[in-house]
Scaffold this motif. Structure first.
Motif, PDB file in Angstrom:
ATOM      1  N   TRP A 262       0.831  -1.195   0.000  1.00  0.00           N
ATOM      2  CA  TRP A 262       0.000   0.000   0.000  1.00  0.00           C
ATOM      3  C   TRP A 262       0.871   1.253   0.000  1.00  0.00           C
ATOM      4  CZ3 TRP A 262      -3.415  -2.056   4.531  1.00  0.00           C
ATOM      5  CH2 TRP A 262      -4.265  -3.051   4.046  1.00  0.00           C
TER       6      TRP A 262
ATOM      7  N   SER B 295       1.456   5.507   0.570  1.00  0.00           N
ATOM      8  CA  SER B 295       1.169   6.403   1.693  1.00  0.00           C
ATOM      9  C   SER B 295      -0.210   7.041   1.561  1.00  0.00           C
ATOM     10  CB  SER B 295       2.243   7.483   1.797  1.00  0.00           C
ATOM     11  OG  SER B 295       2.274   8.244   0.611  1.00  0.00           O
TER      12      SER B 295
ATOM     13  N   GLU C 244      -2.871   5.332   0.143  1.00  0.00           N
ATOM     14  CA  GLU C 244      -3.845   4.256   0.297  1.00  0.00           C
ATOM     15  C   GLU C 244      -4.099   3.898   1.757  1.00  0.00           C
ATOM     16  OE1 GLU C 244      -2.933   2.218  -4.012  1.00  0.00           O
ATOM     17  OE2 GLU C 244      -1.781   1.607  -2.250  1.00  0.00           O
ATOM     18  N   VAL C 245      -3.107   4.019   2.596  1.00  0.00           N
ATOM     19  CA  VAL C 245      -3.290   3.709   4.020  1.00  0.00           C
ATOM     20  C   VAL C 245      -4.341   4.627   4.643  1.00  0.00           C
ATOM     21  CG1 VAL C 245      -2.173   3.612   6.281  1.00  0.00           C
ATOM     22  CG2 VAL C 245      -1.036   2.629   4.279  1.00  0.00           C
ATOM     23  N   PRO C 246      -4.247   5.958   4.491  1.00  0.00           N
ATOM     24  CA  PRO C 246      -5.296   6.802   5.067  1.00  0.00           C
ATOM     25  C   PRO C 246      -6.663   6.570   4.416  1.00  0.00           C
ATOM     26  CG  PRO C 246      -3.467   8.167   4.280  1.00  0.00           C
ATOM     27  CD  PRO C 246      -3.138   6.749   3.962  1.00  0.00           C
ATOM     28  N   THR C 247      -6.671   6.205   3.132  1.00  0.00           N
ATOM     29  CA  THR C 247      -7.939   5.912   2.479  1.00  0.00           C
ATOM     30  C   THR C 247      -8.610   4.716   3.144  1.00  0.00           C
ATOM     31  OG1 THR C 247      -7.202   6.823   0.370  1.00  0.00           O
ATOM     32  CG2 THR C 247      -9.036   5.282   0.297  1.00  0.00           C
ATOM     33  N   LEU C 248      -7.854   3.666   3.395  1.00  0.00           N
ATOM     34  CA  LEU C 248      -8.411   2.496   4.055  1.00  0.00           C
ATOM     35  C   LEU C 248      -8.861   2.828   5.476  1.00  0.00           C
ATOM     36  CD1 LEU C 248      -9.143  -0.465   4.010  1.00  0.00           C
ATOM     37  CD2 LEU C 248      -6.794  -0.995   4.652  1.00  0.00           C
ATOM     38  N   ARG C 249      -8.103   3.646   6.161  1.00  0.00           N
ATOM     39  CA  ARG C 249      -8.504   4.058   7.509  1.00  0.00           C
ATOM     40  C   ARG C 249      -9.818   4.841   7.464  1.00  0.00           C
ATOM     41  NH1 ARG C 249      -4.930   3.778  11.708  1.00  0.00           N
ATOM     42  NH2 ARG C 249      -5.829   5.647  12.612  1.00  0.00           N
ATOM     43  N   GLY C 250      -9.983   5.672   6.443  1.00  0.00           N
ATOM     44  CA  GLY C 250     -11.240   6.404   6.264  1.00  0.00           C
ATOM     45  C   GLY C 250     -12.413   5.471   6.002  1.00  0.00           C
TER      46      GLY C 250
ATOM     47  N   LEU D 271     -12.690   2.349   7.047  1.00  0.00           N
ATOM     48  CA  LEU D 271     -13.016   1.685   8.311  1.00  0.00           C
ATOM     49  C   LEU D 271     -13.749   2.622   9.261  1.00  0.00           C
ATOM     50  CD1 LEU D 271      -9.696  -0.306   8.811  1.00  0.00           C
ATOM     51  CD2 LEU D 271     -11.872  -1.132   7.882  1.00  0.00           C
ATOM     52  N   SER D 272     -13.336   3.868   9.311  1.00  0.00           N
ATOM     53  CA  SER D 272     -14.019   4.850  10.161  1.00  0.00           C
ATOM     54  C   SER D 272     -15.446   5.090   9.690  1.00  0.00           C
ATOM     55  CB  SER D 272     -13.252   6.171  10.174  1.00  0.00           C
ATOM     56  OG  SER D 272     -12.012   6.011  10.812  1.00  0.00           O
TER      57      SER D 272
ATOM     58  N   GLU E 265     -17.597   2.311  10.699  1.00  0.00           N
ATOM     59  CA  GLU E 265     -17.798   2.282  12.144  1.00  0.00           C
ATOM     60  C   GLU E 265     -18.769   3.366  12.602  1.00  0.00           C
ATOM     61  OE1 GLU E 265     -14.778   1.577  15.695  1.00  0.00           O
ATOM     62  OE2 GLU E 265     -14.498   3.546  14.761  1.00  0.00           O
TER      63      GLU E 265
END
Length: 58
Positions: free
Chosen positions: A37, A39, A41-47, A49-50, A53
């Motif tokens: 991934w 740099s 793509e990581v925040p995109t995936l975190r978004g 998941l958020s 949630e």
């Protein structure tokens, strides 16, 4: 799988603002179909998941 994720993310209104929908969907497809991934793509995936949630308030 990406179609299912797109459907799930429409419910909590993840794709916001509307002018970023195509870019966000493309980033997610890239993320899910390649090894490693970036740099961005990581925040995109975190978004993602958020958003799953805690759906965005309208």
């Amino acid at each position: 799988m990406t179609g299912q994720l797109d459907t799930m993310l429409e419910r909590p209104d993840f794709h916001y603002p509307p002018d970023r929908v195509a870019t966000t969907k493309r980033t997610l497809r890239t993320l899910l179909t390649k090894p490693g991934w970036s740099s961005q793509e990581v925040p995109t995936l975190r978004g993602v998941l958020s958003a799953l949630e805690r759906p965005r308030e309208r």
